[in-house]
Design an enzyme around this catalytic site. Structure first.
Site, PDB file in Angstrom:
ATOM      1  N   ASP A   1     -15.871  -1.765  -0.437  1.00  0.00           N
ATOM      2  CA  ASP A   1     -16.945  -2.752  -0.354  1.00  0.00           C
ATOM      3  C   ASP A   1     -18.264  -2.024  -0.092  1.00  0.00           C
ATOM      4  O   ASP A   1     -18.838  -2.084   0.994  1.00  0.00           O
ATOM      5  CB  ASP A   1     -16.633  -3.735   0.777  1.00  0.00           C
ATOM      6  CG  ASP A   1     -17.550  -4.943   0.778  1.00  0.00           C
ATOM      7  OD1 ASP A   1     -18.407  -5.034  -0.112  1.00  0.00           O
ATOM      8  OD2 ASP A   1     -17.396  -5.794   1.668  1.00  0.00           O
TER       9      ASP A   1
ATOM     10  N   GLU B   1      -9.190  -7.040  -2.007  1.00  0.00           N
ATOM     11  CA  GLU B   1      -9.199  -7.518  -0.627  1.00  0.00           C
ATOM     12  C   GLU B   1     -10.349  -8.509  -0.493  1.00  0.00           C
ATOM     13  O   GLU B   1     -11.441  -8.262  -1.005  1.00  0.00           O
ATOM     14  CB  GLU B   1      -9.422  -6.385   0.387  1.00  0.00           C
ATOM     15  CG  GLU B   1      -8.335  -5.340   0.450  1.00  0.00           C
ATOM     16  CD  GLU B   1      -8.705  -4.206   1.414  1.00  0.00           C
ATOM     17  OE1 GLU B   1      -9.670  -4.377   2.195  1.00  0.00           O
ATOM     18  OE2 GLU B   1      -8.038  -3.164   1.375  1.00  0.00           O
TER      19      GLU B   1
ATOM     20  N   TYR C   1      -6.872 -10.163   2.557  1.00  0.00           N
ATOM     21  CA  TYR C   1      -6.523  -9.162   3.555  1.00  0.00           C
ATOM     22  C   TYR C   1      -6.414  -9.860   4.908  1.00  0.00           C
ATOM     23  O   TYR C   1      -7.393 -10.413   5.382  1.00  0.00           O
ATOM     24  CB  TYR C   1      -7.608  -8.076   3.591  1.00  0.00           C
ATOM     25  CG  TYR C   1      -7.266  -6.907   4.477  1.00  0.00           C
ATOM     26  CD1 TYR C   1      -6.412  -5.911   4.020  1.00  0.00           C
ATOM     27  CD2 TYR C   1      -7.795  -6.810   5.755  1.00  0.00           C
ATOM     28  CE1 TYR C   1      -6.096  -4.838   4.827  1.00  0.00           C
ATOM     29  CE2 TYR C   1      -7.473  -5.746   6.567  1.00  0.00           C
ATOM     30  CZ  TYR C   1      -6.624  -4.761   6.105  1.00  0.00           C
ATOM     31  OH  TYR C   1      -6.291  -3.695   6.904  1.00  0.00           O
TER      32      TYR C   1
ATOM     33  N   TYR D   1       0.791  -1.217   0.000  1.00  0.00           N
ATOM     34  CA  TYR D   1       0.000   0.000   0.000  1.00  0.00           C
ATOM     35  C   TYR D   1       0.832   1.280   0.000  1.00  0.00           C
ATOM     36  O   TYR D   1       0.319   2.340  -0.368  1.00  0.00           O
ATOM     37  CB  TYR D   1      -0.938   0.026   1.211  1.00  0.00           C
ATOM     38  CG  TYR D   1      -2.041  -1.001   1.163  1.00  0.00           C
ATOM     39  CD1 TYR D   1      -3.241  -0.733   0.520  1.00  0.00           C
ATOM     40  CD2 TYR D   1      -1.881  -2.249   1.773  1.00  0.00           C
ATOM     41  CE1 TYR D   1      -4.262  -1.669   0.474  1.00  0.00           C
ATOM     42  CE2 TYR D   1      -2.895  -3.193   1.735  1.00  0.00           C
ATOM     43  CZ  TYR D   1      -4.082  -2.894   1.088  1.00  0.00           C
ATOM     44  OH  TYR D   1      -5.090  -3.833   1.056  1.00  0.00           O
TER      45      TYR D   1
ATOM     46  N   ARG E   1     -20.761   0.475  -6.220  1.00  0.00           N
ATOM     47  CA  ARG E   1     -19.575  -0.204  -6.728  1.00  0.00           C
ATOM     48  C   ARG E   1     -19.679  -0.477  -8.229  1.00  0.00           C
ATOM     49  O   ARG E   1     -18.714  -0.283  -8.978  1.00  0.00           O
ATOM     50  CB  ARG E   1     -19.362  -1.524  -5.984  1.00  0.00           C
ATOM     51  CG  ARG E   1     -18.092  -2.261  -6.404  1.00  0.00           C
ATOM     52  CD  ARG E   1     -18.121  -3.705  -5.962  1.00  0.00           C
ATOM     53  NE  ARG E   1     -18.124  -3.856  -4.535  1.00  0.00           N
ATOM     54  CZ  ARG E   1     -19.062  -4.529  -3.865  1.00  0.00           C
ATOM     55  NH1 ARG E   1     -20.066  -5.092  -4.518  1.00  0.00           N
ATOM     56  NH2 ARG E   1     -19.000  -4.651  -2.566  1.00  0.00           N
TER      57      ARG E   1
ATOM     58  N   ASN F   1      -7.366   3.839  -3.764  1.00  0.00           N
ATOM     59  CA  ASN F   1      -7.964   2.782  -2.980  1.00  0.00           C
ATOM     60  C   ASN F   1      -9.075   3.329  -2.093  1.00  0.00           C
ATOM     61  O   ASN F   1      -8.844   4.217  -1.276  1.00  0.00           O
ATOM     62  CB  ASN F   1      -6.899   2.126  -2.095  1.00  0.00           C
ATOM     63  CG  ASN F   1      -7.482   1.046  -1.210  1.00  0.00           C
ATOM     64  OD1 ASN F   1      -7.915   0.006  -1.698  1.00  0.00           O
ATOM     65  ND2 ASN F   1      -7.505   1.279   0.088  1.00  0.00           N
ATOM     66  N   GLU F   2     -10.292   2.847  -2.294  1.00  0.00           N
ATOM     67  CA  GLU F   2     -11.426   3.175  -1.431  1.00  0.00           C
ATOM     68  C   GLU F   2     -11.637   4.680  -1.253  1.00  0.00           C
ATOM     69  O   GLU F   2     -12.054   5.132  -0.191  1.00  0.00           O
ATOM     70  CB  GLU F   2     -11.260   2.523  -0.058  1.00  0.00           C
ATOM     71  CG  GLU F   2     -11.344   1.019  -0.089  1.00  0.00           C
ATOM     72  CD  GLU F   2     -11.520   0.408   1.288  1.00  0.00           C
ATOM     73  OE1 GLU F   2     -11.220   1.086   2.295  1.00  0.00           O
ATOM     74  OE2 GLU F   2     -11.964  -0.740   1.367  1.00  0.00           O
TER      75      GLU F   2
END
Length: 464
Positions: A210, A270, A301, A98, A215, A168-169
């Site tokens: 998630d 993940e 993860y 990351y 999404r 990411n996210e």
């Protein structure tokens, strides 16, 4: 992301983080203990291929230290060698990292990984150099992009650099969807930089949270528009299979049907629910014929325990203790090799339609912010030395975008000679870059993003 103690919590909230040039032969550098070469992985249709062989990601997320100690895990040869031995026991072919120090030397660790048959999936952001979802317009600037591009420079030379995550996210609920144009603009800029510098076509894409409500819209958005804007792959985090469960009970069968016509590679960035028991029974579906026509594997993860209960091992100084989930994952991977042949992948497909605005998707149109004007020079001149992990940061620094990009403005028009040995014409056309900027007409949506989450900022960036 799961678990407030993980490093991922900080970097995911901060970052938004994606050819045409003739690729140079770029391999992981050999050391005294490393042959340093793996076949480079490319995108064909909706799948990855290593040469002519279908490539499925069989990996873990790897960031020892988590949020309490955000260090570069592949800059320390001794700890890297220690952990590679564990990766080999699991039978992995990929690790995701990351954050890295783009000023450090990674030759030894990338060599150890290559010798073990392991590729690197790399996030290009760090806590200090990333897009703040609370103020994306200000943090999408040339100082930020210089750090991103310097990270690309540092890893493009390794043949086992599998892919780059541009973010990411970033979008973690319905209110933050207006940040999507900045995710996509960074992806576009990364792809253009890779092509303009003459590097091989290292795939660039995004790792989504998630979040069921948007999404799929994010997946469509990252695969719509002109070719320079579209992602090379799309990944998302999915903890919906919680043992005891099944392909149908988890709803994974419905997701396979939903993404059945998706035209670029799709994988789980993940997975690994810890509710009830954690036996990794989802591995049999993920690498079976139920899913192989649509999915290209996934990343568990996470490798080391960081206080959230998801770790496969516990690290104490120089020692590593394997937890029960370690052997469960090891056995599941050993028992479930990928399907033979091409796994039913789709060799061709069409881009998605950009999603319509809705109550859960607050993005209007498909216009993207233009690359900040001072960052255009990096395409021809290179990014230079990166700031590493100790720089002043980019959250409130540099020059931001001053307008909306024309469609196709991220197309590579020329390649420049670079340190890795790739060559092409002398410079990227500044005229073409300038043509990509038209009079400011930015949608209000990206600016709304900063307002709706401002209250949740921490040290200039929101935390999940």
């Amino acid at each position: 992301m799961k678990g407030g103690g993980a490093f991922l919590a900080a970097s995911a909230a901060l970052s938004i983080n994606s050819v045409l040039a003739t690729p140079a032969k770029l391999e992981a550098r050999a050391t005294s203990t490393s042959s340093g070469s793996l076949p480079t992985v490319t995108v064909k249709g909706n799948a990855f291929f290593a040469g002519n062989q279908r490539f499925y990601i069989r990996g873990v997320d790897y960031q020892p230290g988590g949020a309490s100690d955000p260090v570069d895990p592949i800059a320390n040869p001794s700890t890297c060698q220690r952990d590679v031995a564990e990766f080999k026991k699991l039978g992995l072919n990929t690790v995701r990292v990351y954050t890295v120090d783009n000023t450090a030397n990674h030759d030894e660790c990338m060599g150890y990984l290559a010798d073990a048959g392991i590729y690197l999936a790399l996030d290009v952001n760090t806590p200090k150099y990333s897009i703040n979802r609370a103020s994306p317009a200000a943090s999408y600037n040339d100082v930020y992009l210089q750090s991103v591009f310097a990270t690309i420079d540092a890893f493009a030379k390794y043949s086992n650099t599998l892919l780059f995550f541009s973010g990411n996210e970033v979008i973690n609920d319905d209110t933050t969807t207006p940040c999507a144009p900045y995710v996509k603009a960074t992806t576009r800029d990364m792809k253009q930089y890779i092509g303009s510098r003459g590097y091989r076509a290292i795939p660039v894409g995004y790792s989504a949270a998630d979040v069921d409500s948007n999404r799929y819209e994010m997946a469509e958005y990252m695969n719509c528009g002109t070719s320079d804007e579209r992602s090379d792959f799309f990944a998302f985090n999915d903890y919906s299979w919680c043992d005891p469960s099944s392909y149908q009970q988890s709803g994974w069968n419905q997701k396979v049907a939903l993404y059945g016509n998706y035209s670029i590679p799709l994988f789980l960035s993940e997975y690994g629910c810890i509710t009830n028991q954690r036996k990794f029974n989802e591995v049999s579906s993920l690498y079976g014929t139920d899913m192989s026509g649509v999915y290209s594997g996934g990343l568990v993860y996470e490798y080391s325990e960081e206080g959230s209960g998801y770790g496969l091992v516990t690290i104490n100084g120089n020692s590593v203790s394997e937890k029960s989930g370690f052997n469960d994952l090891k056995n599941q991977l050993a028992s479930n090799p990928p399907p033979s042949g091409d796994g039913g992948y789709k060799s061709s497909g069409t881009p998605a339609n950009c999603p319509a605005r809705s109550s859960t998707w607050n993005v209007t149109g498909d216009a993207l912010p233009a690359i900040p004007q001072p960052a255009q020079k990096f395409m021809s001149q290179g990014a230079g030395k990166g700031p590493g992990l100790t720089g002043a940061g980019s959250q409130n620094a540099g020059t931001q975008s001053s307008g909306t990009a024309s469609a196709g403005s991220g197309t590579v028009t020329a390649t420049a000679t670079n340190a890795a040995g790739a060559s092409g014409t002398s410079t990227t056309s500044s005229k073409a870059a300038a043509a990509g900027l038209r009079a400011p007409e930015m949608s209000v949506a990206p600016f709304v993003c900063g307002l709706v989450v401002l209250a949740s900022t921490f040290l200039g960036a929101t935390l999940l």
